[in-house]
Write an enzyme that holds these catalytic residues in place. Sequence first.
Site, PDB file in Angstrom:
ATOM      1  N   TYR A   1       0.763  -1.216  -0.044  1.00  0.00           N
ATOM      2  CA  TYR A   1       0.008  -0.126   0.156  1.00  0.00           C
ATOM      3  C   TYR A   1       0.874   1.419  -0.053  1.00  0.00           C
ATOM      4  CZ  TYR A   1      -3.775  -3.154   1.361  1.00  0.00           C
ATOM      5  OH  TYR A   1      -4.772  -4.043   1.678  1.00  0.00           O
TER       6      TYR A   1
ATOM      7  N   LEU B   1     -17.681  -2.665   3.032  1.00  0.00           N
ATOM      8  CA  LEU B   1     -18.829  -1.402   2.790  1.00  0.00           C
ATOM      9  C   LEU B   1     -19.141  -1.232   1.353  1.00  0.00           C
ATOM     10  CD1 LEU B   1     -17.136   0.961   5.285  1.00  0.00           C
ATOM     11  CD2 LEU B   1     -19.034  -0.389   5.652  1.00  0.00           C
TER      12      LEU B   1
ATOM     13  N   GLY C   1     -19.675  -2.085  -3.075  1.00  0.00           N
ATOM     14  CA  GLY C   1     -20.351  -2.608  -4.226  1.00  0.00           C
ATOM     15  C   GLY C   1     -21.521  -2.886  -4.220  1.00  0.00           C
ATOM     16  N   PHE C   2     -22.448  -2.022  -3.455  1.00  0.00           N
ATOM     17  CA  PHE C   2     -23.974  -2.326  -3.587  1.00  0.00           C
ATOM     18  C   PHE C   2     -24.462  -1.791  -4.761  1.00  0.00           C
ATOM     19  CE2 PHE C   2     -23.044  -1.852   1.126  1.00  0.00           C
ATOM     20  CZ  PHE C   2     -22.639  -3.223   1.428  1.00  0.00           C
ATOM     21  N   THR C   3     -25.432  -2.524  -5.266  1.00  0.00           N
ATOM     22  CA  THR C   3     -26.475  -1.937  -6.353  1.00  0.00           C
ATOM     23  C   THR C   3     -27.350  -0.762  -6.045  1.00  0.00           C
ATOM     24  OG1 THR C   3     -27.985  -3.401  -6.161  1.00  0.00           O
ATOM     25  CG2 THR C   3     -26.332  -4.231  -7.783  1.00  0.00           C
TER      26      THR C   3
ATOM     27  N   LEU D   1     -30.393  -0.918  -5.964  1.00  0.00           N
ATOM     28  CA  LEU D   1     -31.733  -1.509  -5.202  1.00  0.00           C
ATOM     29  C   LEU D   1     -31.181  -1.943  -3.924  1.00  0.00           C
ATOM     30  CD1 LEU D   1     -34.470  -2.655  -5.405  1.00  0.00           C
ATOM     31  CD2 LEU D   1     -33.558  -4.519  -6.531  1.00  0.00           C
TER      32      LEU D   1
HETATM   33  N1  LIG Z   1      -6.957  -8.777   1.078  1.00  0.00           N
HETATM   34  C1  LIG Z   1      -7.326  -8.024   0.096  1.00  0.00           C
HETATM   35  O1  LIG Z   1      -7.077  -8.413  -1.145  1.00  0.00           O
HETATM   36  C2  LIG Z   1      -7.708  -6.762   0.387  1.00  0.00           C
HETATM   37  C3  LIG Z   1      -8.137  -5.906  -0.795  1.00  0.00           C
HETATM   38  C4  LIG Z   1      -8.994  -4.776  -0.399  1.00  0.00           C
HETATM   39  C5  LIG Z   1      -8.830  -4.128   0.883  1.00  0.00           C
HETATM   40  N2  LIG Z   1      -7.999  -5.013   1.812  1.00  0.00           N
HETATM   41  C6  LIG Z   1      -8.087  -4.464   3.294  1.00  0.00           C
HETATM   42  O2  LIG Z   1      -9.477  -4.308   3.585  1.00  0.00           O
HETATM   43  C7  LIG Z   1      -9.729  -2.973   4.291  1.00  0.00           C
HETATM   44  C8  LIG Z   1     -11.071  -2.534   4.153  1.00  0.00           C
HETATM   45  O3  LIG Z   1     -11.300  -2.386   2.601  1.00  0.00           O
HETATM   46  P1  LIG Z   1     -11.429  -1.119   1.880  1.00  0.00           P
HETATM   47  O4  LIG Z   1     -11.057  -0.142   2.567  1.00  0.00           O
HETATM   48  O5  LIG Z   1     -11.022  -1.058   0.446  1.00  0.00           O
HETATM   49  O6  LIG Z   1     -13.201  -0.975   1.468  1.00  0.00           O
HETATM   50  P2  LIG Z   1     -14.158  -0.975   2.468  1.00  0.00           P
HETATM   51  O7  LIG Z   1     -13.751  -0.841   4.076  1.00  0.00           O
HETATM   52  O8  LIG Z   1     -15.283  -1.551   2.086  1.00  0.00           O
HETATM   53  O9  LIG Z   1     -14.571   0.705   2.241  1.00  0.00           O
HETATM   54  C9  LIG Z   1     -13.816   1.789   1.994  1.00  0.00           C
HETATM   55  C10 LIG Z   1     -14.250   3.179   1.437  1.00  0.00           C
HETATM   56  O10 LIG Z   1     -15.487   3.425   2.071  1.00  0.00           O
HETATM   57  C11 LIG Z   1     -15.664   4.599   2.601  1.00  0.00           C
HETATM   58  N3  LIG Z   1     -15.982   4.722   3.921  1.00  0.00           N
HETATM   59  C12 LIG Z   1     -15.489   4.202   5.008  1.00  0.00           C
HETATM   60  N4  LIG Z   1     -16.414   4.382   6.246  1.00  0.00           N
HETATM   61  C13 LIG Z   1     -17.371   5.148   5.695  1.00  0.00           C
HETATM   62  C14 LIG Z   1     -18.516   5.856   6.184  1.00  0.00           C
HETATM   63  N5  LIG Z   1     -18.739   5.565   7.743  1.00  0.00           N
HETATM   64  N6  LIG Z   1     -19.285   6.437   5.685  1.00  0.00           N
HETATM   65  C15 LIG Z   1     -18.948   6.625   4.111  1.00  0.00           C
HETATM   66  N7  LIG Z   1     -17.844   6.346   3.556  1.00  0.00           N
HETATM   67  C16 LIG Z   1     -17.353   5.351   4.290  1.00  0.00           C
HETATM   68  C17 LIG Z   1     -13.850   4.980   2.463  1.00  0.00           C
HETATM   69  O11 LIG Z   1     -13.593   6.230   2.142  1.00  0.00           O
HETATM   70  P3  LIG Z   1     -13.055   7.421   3.361  1.00  0.00           P
HETATM   71  O12 LIG Z   1     -11.767   7.364   3.361  1.00  0.00           O
HETATM   72  O13 LIG Z   1     -13.665   8.923   2.726  1.00  0.00           O
HETATM   73  O14 LIG Z   1     -13.805   7.135   4.627  1.00  0.00           O
HETATM   74  C18 LIG Z   1     -13.748   4.267   1.323  1.00  0.00           C
HETATM   75  O15 LIG Z   1     -13.541   5.013   0.194  1.00  0.00           O
HETATM   76  C19 LIG Z   1      -8.455  -2.349   3.547  1.00  0.00           C
HETATM   77  O16 LIG Z   1      -8.199  -0.934   4.333  1.00  0.00           O
HETATM   78  C20 LIG Z   1      -7.283  -3.184   3.337  1.00  0.00           C
HETATM   79  O17 LIG Z   1      -6.905  -3.111   4.762  1.00  0.00           O
HETATM   80  C21 LIG Z   1      -7.588  -5.989   1.701  1.00  0.00           C
END
Ligand SMILES: NC(=O)c1ccc[n+]([C@@H]2O[C@H](COP(=O)([O-])OP(=O)(O)OC[C@H]3O[C@@H](n4cnc5c(N)ncnc54)[C@H](OP(=O)(O)O)[C@@H]3O)[C@@H](O)[C@H]2O)c1
Length: 299
Positions: free
Chosen positions: A73, A225, A227-229, A231
């Site tokens: 990252y 959080l 990938g929701f459609t 609906l």
């Molecule tokens: N193993 C793997 O292949 C893999 C792949 C992807 C991710 N990960 C890990 O999983 C963790 C979580 O995944 P992710 O960060 O990609 O996706 P996520 O947690 O599903 O979503 C993060 C996104 O949602 C927004 N967000 C977070 N809280 C929010 C809230 N309360 N209200 C509105 N928007 C909100 C964030 O923007 P803001 O910054 O504006 O809040 C960001 O754009 C990552 O941080 C990483 O450590 C692992």
Amino acid sequence: MTHKMNNTMSEATLGGQFTFPGTPLTVQRIGYGAMQLAGPGVFGPPKDPDAAVAVLREAVAAGVNHIDTADFYGPHVTNQIIRQALHPYPKELVIVTKLGARRPSDGSWQSAISPQDLTAAVHDNLRNLGLDALDIVNYRAMGAIHGPAEGSIAGEVTVLADLRRKGLIRHIGVSNVTAAQVAEAQVITDIVCVQNNYNLAHRDDDAMIEDLARQGIAYVPFFPLGGFTPLQSSTLSAVADRLGATPMQVALAWLLHRSPNILLIPGTSSVAHLRENLAAGQMSLSPQSLAELDGIAGT
Ligand SMILES: NC(=O)c1ccc[n+]([C@@H]2O[C@H](COP(=O)([O-])OP(=O)(O)OC[C@H]3O[C@@H](n4cnc5c(N)ncnc54)[C@H](OP(=O)(O)O)[C@@H]3O)[C@@H](O)[C@H]2O)c1
């Protein structure tokens, strides 16, 4: 989105505790995913490094003791920010990292899975996090575009097991994997967690979650959080409105209710969103709300 729930946190409210199997590592079920702390596209430094430091310190101050990261990252940037914000680390903090990719200067994601790549990545993590040993390291398989792909991961897991014997890694997990790959890895070494794409709408791993729960192994969904459609989002928003919560809080609370071995690592670069996400641990969902939310995957 407004923060509709009480901000006051205590460790008891972060979804309760979970101990990784066969380890002394106990964490609150709501942790923090650090991927959003790098620059756009998870590449380069963030626009506001002080804000990134503030998010991490706020998380730990609120009782979070499970942080998910990767040295790819940024690359390196996210781990360096974690070190700047939190080193020397609180003794209860569990930092989980992952190996298997590298980021050339064009920002693309390339697999990096040779024994030399994996060993170098362990040393990158140790150096940038400022640690002598890594608590938990996930082998992150590259898979296909939209998820895991079958194929042996024995060679890569064996390299991690060797690094564990050398004392550089304490425990091993796998990520972006199929059930067959989890089973294959378990023949080689003890697996303490699996990190795959899963959320209210994306439920390919339902059976795997049950199987891991029976074994006491953590299941850590990424994109909790996302990938929701439209609906699906409107159903989620309707339930959230009724509960006086935000859709993100309900999506996280549903995961906590889904299975006791699910650990959350929602990612955010915002202190306000962090607080909102941590407050999801205080929500209880009625059988009716759970039934409505369970229906989202089929829409
Ligand atoms: N193993 C793997 O292949 C893999 C792949 C992807 C991710 N990960 C890990 O999983 C963790 C979580 O995944 P992710 O960060 O990609 O996706 P996520 O947690 O599903 O979503 C993060 C996104 O949602 C927004 N967000 C977070 N809280 C929010 C809230 N309360 N209200 C509105 N928007 C909100 C964030 O923007 P803001 O910054 O504006 O809040 C960001 O754009 C990552 O941080 C990483 O450590 C692992």
